[in-house]
Structures are given as C-alpha cells and as structure tokens.
Design a protein around this motif. Structure first.
Motif, PDB file in Angstrom:
ATOM      1  N   PRO A  19       0.785  -1.244   0.000  1.00 18.16           N
ATOM      2  CA  PRO A  19       0.000   0.000   0.000  1.00 18.16           C
ATOM      3  C   PRO A  19       0.815   1.291   0.000  1.00 18.16           C
ATOM      4  N   THR A  20       2.112   1.220   0.242  1.00 17.71           N
ATOM      5  CA  THR A  20       2.917   2.451   0.293  1.00 17.71           C
ATOM      6  C   THR A  20       3.290   2.974  -1.096  1.00 17.71           C
ATOM      7  N   ILE A  21       3.048   2.182  -2.140  1.00 17.61           N
ATOM      8  CA  ILE A  21       3.386   2.594  -3.508  1.00 17.61           C
ATOM      9  C   ILE A  21       2.137   3.121  -4.200  1.00 17.61           C
ATOM     10  N   ALA A  22       2.193   4.355  -4.685  1.00 15.14           N
ATOM     11  CA  ALA A  22       1.055   4.989  -5.352  1.00 15.14           C
ATOM     12  C   ALA A  22       1.219   4.914  -6.865  1.00 15.14           C
ATOM     13  N   VAL A  23       0.137   5.203  -7.570  1.00 16.77           N
ATOM     14  CA  VAL A  23       0.167   5.209  -9.032  1.00 16.77           C
ATOM     15  C   VAL A  23       1.182   6.239  -9.517  1.00 16.77           C
ATOM     16  N   GLY A  24       2.046   5.832 -10.421  1.00 16.97           N
ATOM     17  CA  GLY A  24       3.068   6.720 -10.961  1.00 16.97           C
ATOM     18  C   GLY A  24       4.390   6.670 -10.225  1.00 16.97           C
ATOM     19  N   ASP A  25       4.406   6.020  -9.058  1.00 17.90           N
ATOM     20  CA  ASP A  25       5.658   5.913  -8.303  1.00 17.90           C
ATOM     21  C   ASP A  25       6.614   4.930  -8.973  1.00 17.90           C
ATOM     22  N   ASN A  26       7.897   5.244  -8.918  1.00 18.89           N
ATOM     23  CA  ASN A  26       8.925   4.296  -9.336  1.00 18.89           C
ATOM     24  C   ASN A  26       9.357   3.479  -8.124  1.00 18.89           C
ATOM     25  N   TYR A  27       9.490   2.198  -8.299  1.00 19.15           N
ATOM     26  CA  TYR A  27       9.837   1.319  -7.182  1.00 19.15           C
ATOM     27  C   TYR A  27      10.742   0.189  -7.676  1.00 19.15           C
ATOM     28  N   THR A  28      11.590  -0.303  -6.771  1.00 22.20           N
ATOM     29  CA  THR A  28      12.477  -1.415  -7.099  1.00 22.20           C
ATOM     30  C   THR A  28      11.647  -2.665  -7.370  1.00 22.20           C
ATOM     31  N   ARG A  29      11.912  -3.326  -8.484  1.00 19.70           N
ATOM     32  CA  ARG A  29      11.186  -4.556  -8.846  1.00 19.70           C
ATOM     33  C   ARG A  29      12.203  -5.576  -9.338  1.00 19.70           C
ATOM     34  N   ASN A  30      12.597  -6.460  -8.425  1.00 19.13           N
ATOM     35  CA  ASN A  30      13.589  -7.492  -8.738  1.00 19.13           C
ATOM     36  C   ASN A  30      12.986  -8.878  -8.562  1.00 19.13           C
ATOM     37  N   ARG A  31      13.440  -9.835  -9.396  1.00 17.67           N
ATOM     38  CA  ARG A  31      12.977 -11.219  -9.313  1.00 17.67           C
ATOM     39  C   ARG A  31      14.113 -12.173  -9.661  1.00 17.67           C
ATOM     40  N   TRP A  32      14.029 -13.394  -9.129  1.00 22.71           N
ATOM     41  CA  TRP A  32      14.914 -14.457  -9.581  1.00 22.71           C
ATOM     42  C   TRP A  32      14.219 -15.803  -9.391  1.00 22.71           C
ATOM     43  N   SER A  33      14.662 -16.792 -10.135  1.00 22.26           N
ATOM     44  CA  SER A  33      14.091 -18.136 -10.026  1.00 22.26           C
ATOM     45  C   SER A  33      15.173 -19.169 -10.296  1.00 22.26           C
ATOM     46  N   ALA A  34      14.958 -20.374  -9.764  1.00 28.09           N
ATOM     47  CA  ALA A  34      15.850 -21.502 -10.013  1.00 28.09           C
ATOM     48  C   ALA A  34      14.996 -22.765 -10.089  1.00 28.09           C
ATOM     49  N   GLY A  35      15.287 -23.611 -11.069  1.00 26.63           N
ATOM     50  CA  GLY A  35      14.444 -24.785 -11.221  1.00 26.63           C
ATOM     51  C   GLY A  35      15.055 -25.848 -12.103  1.00 26.63           C
ATOM     52  N   ALA A  36      14.228 -26.856 -12.407  1.00 31.16           N
ATOM     53  CA  ALA A  36      14.676 -27.982 -13.217  1.00 31.16           C
ATOM     54  C   ALA A  36      13.506 -28.544 -14.008  1.00 31.16           C
ATOM     55  N   MET A  37      13.827 -29.145 -15.154  1.00 34.65           N
ATOM     56  CA  MET A  37      12.858 -29.867 -15.968  1.00 34.65           C
ATOM     57  C   MET A  37      13.412 -31.256 -16.257  1.00 34.65           C
ATOM     58  N   LEU A  38      12.593 -32.287 -15.999  1.00 32.77           N
ATOM     59  CA  LEU A  38      12.984 -33.671 -16.238  1.00 32.77           C
ATOM     60  C   LEU A  38      11.999 -34.284 -17.219  1.00 32.77           C
ATOM     61  N   LYS A  39      12.517 -34.880 -18.262  1.00 29.30           N
ATOM     62  CA  LYS A  39      11.672 -35.466 -19.297  1.00 29.30           C
ATOM     63  C   LYS A  39      12.042 -36.929 -19.497  1.00 29.30           C
ATOM     64  N   PHE A  40      11.177 -37.802 -19.014  1.00 27.41           N
ATOM     65  CA  PHE A  40      11.302 -39.230 -19.251  1.00 27.41           C
ATOM     66  C   PHE A  40      10.194 -39.650 -20.216  1.00 27.41           C
ATOM     67  N   LYS A  41      10.234 -40.859 -20.718  1.00 28.99           N
ATOM     68  CA  LYS A  41       9.193 -41.301 -21.648  1.00 28.99           C
ATOM     69  C   LYS A  41       7.808 -41.337 -20.992  1.00 28.99           C
ATOM     70  N   PRO A  42       7.694 -41.881 -19.751  1.00 33.55           N
ATOM     71  CA  PRO A  42       6.350 -41.913 -19.172  1.00 33.55           C
ATOM     72  C   PRO A  42       5.968 -40.658 -18.385  1.00 33.55           C
ATOM     73  N   ILE A  43       6.965 -39.883 -17.906  1.00 34.27           N
ATOM     74  CA  ILE A  43       6.674 -38.780 -16.993  1.00 34.27           C
ATOM     75  C   ILE A  43       7.518 -37.546 -17.348  1.00 34.27           C
ATOM     76  N   ASP A  44       6.883 -36.372 -17.326  1.00 28.07           N
ATOM     77  CA  ASP A  44       7.565 -35.083 -17.430  1.00 28.07           C
ATOM     78  C   ASP A  44       7.344 -34.324 -16.130  1.00 28.07           C
TER      79      ASP A  44
END
Length: 341
Positions: A224-249
């Motif tokens: 709620p402290t950020i108003a319309v038109g305000d500039n604000y820090t917006r950072n993101r990160w992610s880490a993950g994995a994908m496994l693909k076998f014949k019967p299961i992804d």
C-alpha cells in the motif's frame, strides 16, 4: 498473308502470358517457402465456488493467429495477434541469427523470466497455464496491480544462443518493464536474463532473473505504500529444473520477488504422466506467498487429465483445490478444448 501477319503477334502474346504465369508461380512458391501461418483456439468452461456468489461460465480463453516470415536464411520476422476478448497484438519482432551462439531480436516478445513464462499456452499442461508465482511475478495475468501487465510480454532488445553444442542456453535482454503495447513509464530499463544447462537429454537445470525499477500503474493492498506513478524497485529471480522421461515429465521451480520493501516467493511442481497413447494424467502443487511479512499465502492442488484426440488438439479436465492462509478454501472445476493448425 493475313495469317502470316498475325501469327507473330499471337506468339508474342502467348510468350507474355507464359512469363506472367511463371512470375506468379515464383511469387507463390516464394511465399509458401518463406511465410508460415498457424494458430490455435482454446475454449473453456469453469465452475468456481469461491466467495458468496458461485460462478460458472463458458469463455474463449485464446484465439491466436501467428505469422512467421523468413526474409533470408538468417533474418526473420514474427507477428502474433489474439482475437479473444478485446483483441491485442501479443508479439511483433524481427531477429537476425549471426551464429548459433548469437541471435539478436528487437520488438515485443515474451519476457525470458522463469521456465514457464516463455512456454506457449498450447503446450503447457494447466488450463490456468502457469503457476501463481509465474503469473504474478512475470506479469502474465494482471494479478499484480502495480505491474498491471498481462500476457507476460514486454518491449525490448534480446540476445540469445546455444553454447558448447546446446550444453547451455543463454538469454539476456534490456526491456521497458511496462508490459505489452506500452512505452516505458520511466527512464529505467529492466535487465532480464536466463541460463539453462542441459547436461543430459532428460534433464535441464538453471535460473532466471529480472532487475529493474517499475512504474506503478495501480495500487495494491499487498504493497500500500506505492502509489500510481511511483517508481519502485522490482527485482525477481528463479531456479528450477525440468525432467523429461518417456512416461513422466516434471517441471519444478522456486521463485522470489521484491517490490519496494515487500518480498514474495513461490514454488511449484507440475507432473505429466503419459499413461496411455494420447492420454495424460496431470498433477500440480502450486504455492505462492505475495507478502512474506504478512504471510499472505495460497496453495493450489491441481489434478486432471488430457486427451490428445488429434495432433496438437486436446480436451482437458482439471480440478483445483485452493487453500489460502487467510479465508476459506474453494474449489475450481475447469474443462477446455484446444484446436490448433
């Protein structure tokens, strides 16, 4: 004498007609070789008992046409339009491939954040497409009022490529950070990157990030402290994995974001089991906490099936149980048919 006089004229006209036909054939063949048109539509029905007013409705989720033009062997152009709802341009970009290790793209396209966001909805297992965290942090479904973006796309410049024979895939972009079909709301740019390793045919692991400053287009109860038109820090990160076998992804990923002083995080694990030819069982665990300081979290448990009744065409049925930290749980039942050409 008369016939002898007009015969050359007829011969010249016939030759011109043959030249025109030959030119037309060349144009048609060139277009057929250089221009690709495809598309898909997703039609759905849902029953939702969240809140006091239960809702059930039919809807057109997507009706998309994609045009891809091959200008030269290295230079191409891409255009995507969604006719559903109000209709809008989703993608419009051109790119040039200098080397397998370096392609440059400029225009409007998917933000290369998370494993899920770059994936097409016509290939993703869930009817709601992505996890709660991806939808919120990548700006896919406008669930973040500050970002206000939808479709998980943005305008900018991207370089990407494959390294060491596809052992690594990298992407690095400079983007507005304002969403589709909009100019930047401030003089700051987002830096978006991803690095994925493919050590085996069945395993991909890696991470993605976004670093930038957003320009708020709305207000949010979560922040709620950020108003319309305000500039604000917006950072993101992610880490993950994908496994693909014949019967299961399996696809799994942890995501973290910080908007101003408010941190958020999420985690999902989605499984697709190919039980029978053209028949899959789908299950997903989906957790997201919009504000870890106030513990504003929600967990979705998804189970369903899908039947590929024709190449690229499928019928889906899914049930979702939603369990918020604050408030009562609810149920969502969805079915969707997808046709693609």
């Amino acid at each position: 004498m008369f016939l002898a006089a007009i015969s050359p004229a007829f011969a010249q006209e016939t030759k011109k007609d043959e030249q025109k036909a030959s030119t037309l054939n060349k144009v048609v063949n060139t277009l057929r070789e250089r221009l690709t048109v495809e598309g898909y539509a997703q039609l759905a029905y849902s029953y939702d008992d969240a809140g006091e007013d239960k809702a059930n409705t039919f809807e057109i989720k997507r009706a998309i046409v994609i045009v891809h033009g091959k200008i030269t062997d290295r230079w191409s152009a891409h255009f995507m339009y969604n006719f559903a709802n109000t209709g809008k341009i989703l993608e419009a970009y051109t790119e040039y491939k200098f080397l397998p290790e370096l392609t440059v793209r400029v225009g409007q396209f998917k933000t290369m954040f998370t494993f899920e966001n770059p994936m097409s909805p016509c290939n993703v297992e869930l009817i709601n497409v992505y996890s709660q965290a991806t939808n919120y942090l990548a700006g896919y479904d406008s669930s973040d009022p500050l970002y206000g973006s939808n479709a998980g796309r943005d305008l900018g410049l991207l370089i990407y490529g494959d390294l060491f024979g596809n052992l690594f895939n990298y992407k690095l972009a400079v983007m507005n950070g304002q969403g589709i079909n909009k100019k930047d709301g401030n003089n700051q740019k987002d830096i978006v990157g991803s690095l994925i390793a493919n050590p085996t045919r069945w395993l991909s692991v890696g991470g993605t990030f976004v670093k930038g400053k957003g320009c708020a287009v709305g207000t949010s109860a979560v922040n709620p402290t950020i108003a319309v038109g305000d500039n604000y820090t917006r950072n993101r990160w992610s880490a993950g994995a994908m496994l693909k076998f014949k019967p299961i992804d399996i696809r799994t990923e942890f995501l973290h974001g910080k908007d101003g002083k408010v941190p958020s995080n999420g985690y999902y694990l989605t499984l697709s089991a190919h039980l029978l030819p053209r028949f899959d069982f789908i299950a997903s665990y989906d957790y997201f906490n919009r504000n870890t300081k106030t513990d504003d979290r929600n967990t979705n448990y998804v189970a369903g099936v899908q039947w590929w009744f024709y190449p690229k065409c499928r019928l889906q049925l899914q049930y979702t149980r939603r369990e918020p930290k604050h408030g009562e749980g609810s149920n969502l039942l969805q079915t969707q048919v997808q046709v693609r050409f």
